[in-house]
Design a protein around this motif. Structure first.
Motif, mmCIF file in Angstrom:
data_model
loop_
_atom_site.group_PDB
_atom_site.id
_atom_site.type_symbol
_atom_site.label_atom_id
_atom_site.label_comp_id
_atom_site.label_asym_id
_atom_site.label_seq_id
_atom_site.Cartn_x
_atom_site.Cartn_y
_atom_site.Cartn_z
ATOM 1 N N LEU A 100 1.007 -1.392 -0.068
ATOM 2 C CA LEU A 100 0.057 -0.112 -0.096
ATOM 3 C C LEU A 100 0.864 1.196 0.031
ATOM 4 N N ARG A 101 2.039 1.017 0.727
ATOM 5 C CA ARG A 101 2.810 2.447 0.737
ATOM 6 C C ARG A 101 3.370 2.494 -0.765
ATOM 7 N N HIS A 102 3.750 1.488 -1.335
ATOM 8 C CA HIS A 102 4.177 1.427 -2.655
ATOM 9 C C HIS A 102 3.096 2.352 -3.603
ATOM 10 N N ILE A 155 16.493 9.517 0.534
ATOM 11 C CA ILE A 155 17.146 9.729 1.947
ATOM 12 C C ILE A 155 16.779 8.589 3.011
ATOM 13 N N ALA A 156 17.748 8.255 3.660
ATOM 14 C CA ALA A 156 17.500 7.043 4.426
ATOM 15 C C ALA A 156 16.875 5.938 3.725
ATOM 16 N N SER A 157 17.585 5.211 3.033
ATOM 17 C CA SER A 157 17.149 4.289 1.702
ATOM 18 C C SER A 157 16.984 3.322 2.370
ATOM 19 N N HIS A 158 17.447 2.810 3.750
ATOM 20 C CA HIS A 158 17.195 1.398 4.293
ATOM 21 C C HIS A 158 17.522 0.284 3.274
ATOM 22 N N ASP A 159 16.907 -0.712 2.984
ATOM 23 C CA ASP A 159 17.363 -1.696 2.122
ATOM 24 C C ASP A 159 17.062 -1.717 0.902
ATOM 25 N N GLY A 160 17.096 -0.336 0.319
ATOM 26 C CA GLY A 160 16.885 -0.171 -1.017
ATOM 27 C C GLY A 160 15.520 -0.155 -1.689
ATOM 28 N N ARG A 161 14.392 -0.602 -0.758
ATOM 29 C CA ARG A 161 13.046 -0.865 -1.295
ATOM 30 C C ARG A 161 12.517 0.276 -2.264
ATOM 31 N N TRP A 162 12.463 1.449 -1.722
ATOM 32 C CA TRP A 162 12.189 2.651 -2.505
ATOM 33 C C TRP A 162 13.162 2.973 -3.817
ATOM 34 N N ILE A 201 21.023 7.240 0.337
ATOM 35 C CA ILE A 201 21.746 7.364 1.590
ATOM 36 C C ILE A 201 21.252 6.832 2.732
ATOM 37 N N GLU A 202 22.210 5.956 3.527
ATOM 38 C CA GLU A 202 21.374 5.032 4.530
ATOM 39 C C GLU A 202 22.654 5.037 5.577
ATOM 40 N N GLY A 203 22.513 5.292 6.914
ATOM 41 C CA GLY A 203 23.454 5.413 7.880
ATOM 42 C C GLY A 203 23.871 3.946 8.327
ATOM 43 N N ARG A 204 22.965 2.986 8.023
ATOM 44 C CA ARG A 204 23.332 1.712 8.711
ATOM 45 C C ARG A 204 23.834 0.883 7.611
ATOM 46 N N PRO A 205 25.556 0.433 7.821
ATOM 47 C CA PRO A 205 25.848 -0.170 6.795
ATOM 48 C C PRO A 205 25.642 -1.467 6.235
ATOM 49 N N ASP A 218 26.255 6.205 5.038
ATOM 50 C CA ASP A 218 26.701 7.399 5.797
ATOM 51 C C ASP A 218 25.544 8.124 6.418
ATOM 52 N N ASP A 219 26.063 9.107 7.179
ATOM 53 C CA ASP A 219 24.750 9.961 7.878
ATOM 54 C C ASP A 219 24.488 10.963 6.770
ATOM 55 N N VAL A 220 23.188 11.013 6.726
ATOM 56 C CA VAL A 220 22.445 11.773 5.544
ATOM 57 C C VAL A 220 23.196 13.220 5.250
ATOM 58 N N CYS A 232 11.768 11.420 0.685
ATOM 59 C CA CYS A 232 12.015 11.457 2.104
ATOM 60 C C CYS A 232 11.009 10.864 2.963
ATOM 61 N N LEU A 233 11.336 9.354 2.948
ATOM 62 C CA LEU A 233 10.304 8.301 3.172
ATOM 63 C C LEU A 233 10.761 7.882 4.894
ATOM 64 N N GLY A 234 9.874 7.977 5.707
ATOM 65 C CA GLY A 234 10.260 7.303 7.085
ATOM 66 C C GLY A 234 11.353 7.952 7.677
HETATM 67 C C1 LIG Z 1 11.683 4.241 9.803
HETATM 68 S S1 LIG Z 1 13.314 3.570 8.606
HETATM 69 C C2 LIG Z 1 12.594 4.299 7.085
HETATM 70 C C3 LIG Z 1 13.098 3.409 6.086
HETATM 71 C C4 LIG Z 1 12.537 3.645 4.585
HETATM 72 N N1 LIG Z 1 13.080 4.938 4.020
HETATM 73 C C5 LIG Z 1 11.001 3.528 4.420
HETATM 74 O O1 LIG Z 1 10.380 4.588 4.542
HETATM 75 O O2 LIG Z 1 10.745 2.457 4.463
HETATM 76 C C6 LIG Z 1 14.492 4.800 9.112
HETATM 77 C C7 LIG Z 1 15.768 4.669 8.223
HETATM 78 O O3 LIG Z 1 16.504 5.939 8.580
HETATM 79 C C8 LIG Z 1 17.918 5.598 8.710
HETATM 80 N N2 LIG Z 1 18.470 6.684 9.197
HETATM 81 C C9 LIG Z 1 18.267 7.351 10.385
HETATM 82 N N3 LIG Z 1 18.973 8.318 10.635
HETATM 83 C C10 LIG Z 1 19.738 8.495 9.590
HETATM 84 C C11 LIG Z 1 20.723 9.394 9.414
HETATM 85 N N4 LIG Z 1 21.029 10.552 9.705
HETATM 86 N N5 LIG Z 1 21.638 9.306 7.983
HETATM 87 C C12 LIG Z 1 21.138 8.246 7.270
HETATM 88 N N6 LIG Z 1 20.251 7.238 7.661
HETATM 89 C C13 LIG Z 1 19.244 7.611 8.656
HETATM 90 C C14 LIG Z 1 17.679 4.392 9.554
HETATM 91 O O4 LIG Z 1 18.944 3.692 9.916
HETATM 92 C C15 LIG Z 1 16.429 3.744 8.920
HETATM 93 O O5 LIG Z 1 16.882 2.848 7.763
#
Ligand SMILES: C[S@@+](CC[C@H](N)C(=O)[O-])C[C@H]1O[C@@H](n2cnc3c(N)ncnc32)[C@H](O)[C@@H]1O
Length: 249
Positions: A38-40, A59-66, A81-85, A110-112, A128-130
């Motif tokens: 549904l989010r898609h 921004i905050a691309s997580h596992d690359g889904r979006w 860009i995602e902060g968790r390697p 990296d940190d966004v 800029c999702l989630g």
């Molecule tokens: C709630 S998840 C959202 C994931 C995805 N964008 C979504 O909407 O489904 C938040 C994500 O933001 C990342 N994150 C949080 N702070 C961050 C920062 N300062 N720089 C990069 N990534 C960050 C987290 O590691 C996490 O993957």
């Protein structure tokens, strides 16, 4: 919010992630099929016109889904860009698994805020999702997005239920995978972050030359796809929204 569509017109008959099921396994963060699909619909189905041939920032691309969905929607290229390697590793593995051409994507662990300051980036669409409720650094974020010169900014965020233009403060733990990552402003295991109201969101993007152009029809989507409603309660209640912003100045 009232539906903006006719009953029955928003039934999802071909769920996007059922075709790419690896995304059901690469995240610990609400990767429920009904919610993701549904989010898609809300993010891409309602914004089909903006992706074709465009350069996209996720921004905050997580596992690359979006990022993946953006390329499937016709985007020319995407930078995530995602902060968790470990999530960036998962994204790279999934893109290789689905044979996405490496010239079309790049993931940066990296940190966004740091990553966006490193290059003179140019994008047509910013996702800029989630993320907006995992930071309080709105002026820094918006100034950096603005410098990328996008036409569209698509936001999906939790919102504070208040008719005034405000940001509700909260403190969050950096440990869960879905939360803020540790940055130069975190203290011990916490980050001070915020949750804007809809009016707050309007003020934040408006201060950087964007206007809220259209809210996705979550009322219609949840009306026509009621199965597993517990997976998308916050959209159903209106405490989370998906909105497309357009650059106006
Ligand atoms: C709630 S998840 C959202 C994931 C995805 N964008 C979504 O909407 O489904 C938040 C994500 O933001 C990342 N994150 C949080 N702070 C961050 C920062 N300062 N720089 C990069 N990534 C960050 C987290 O590691 C996490 O993957």
């Amino acid at each position: 919010m009232a539906p903006s569509s006719a009953p029955g017109s928003r039934v999802v008959t071909s769920p996007f992630f059922d075709r790419f099921p690896r995304f059901y396994e690469t995240s610990q963060t609400f990767a429920y099929p009904s919610r993701l699909n549904l989010r898609h619909e809300a993010i891409f189905g309602e914004n089909r016109d903006v992706f074709e041939g465009r350069r996209v920032l996720d921004i905050a691309s997580h596992d690359g889904r979006w990022s993946f969905a953006a390329l499937q929607a016709g985007a020319a290229s995407v930078v995530g860009i995602e902060g968790r390697p470990e999530l960036v590793d998962a994204a790279n593995e999934t893109f290789a698994h689905y044979n996405v051409s490496p010239e079309r994507y790049r993931f940066i662990a990296d940190d966004v805020f740091h990553a966006l300051a490193q290059e003179p980036w140019e994008f047509d669409v910013v996702l800029c999702l989630g993320f907006l409720y995992h930071t309080l650094r709105y002026n820094e974020l918006m100034a950096r997005i603005r410098r990328c010169n996008p036409t569209y900014l698509i936001i999906d965020t939790e919102v504070a239920g208040d008719g005034r233009a405000l940001v509700r403060l909260r403190v969050e733990d950096v440990m869960p995978q879905r939360n803020a990552v540790r940055d130069e402003f975190s203290y011990r295991d916490s980050v001070l972050s915020g949750k804007p109201s809809v009016k707050g969101l309007e003020t934040i993007v408006g201060a950087y030359g964007f206007r809220l152009e259209r809210f996705s029809d979550w009322a219609g989507l949840t009306r026509d796809n009621p199965e597993n409603a517990d997976e998308f309660q916050n959209y159903l209640r209106g405490s989370r929204v998906t909105v497309r912003c357009r650059a106006i100045s």
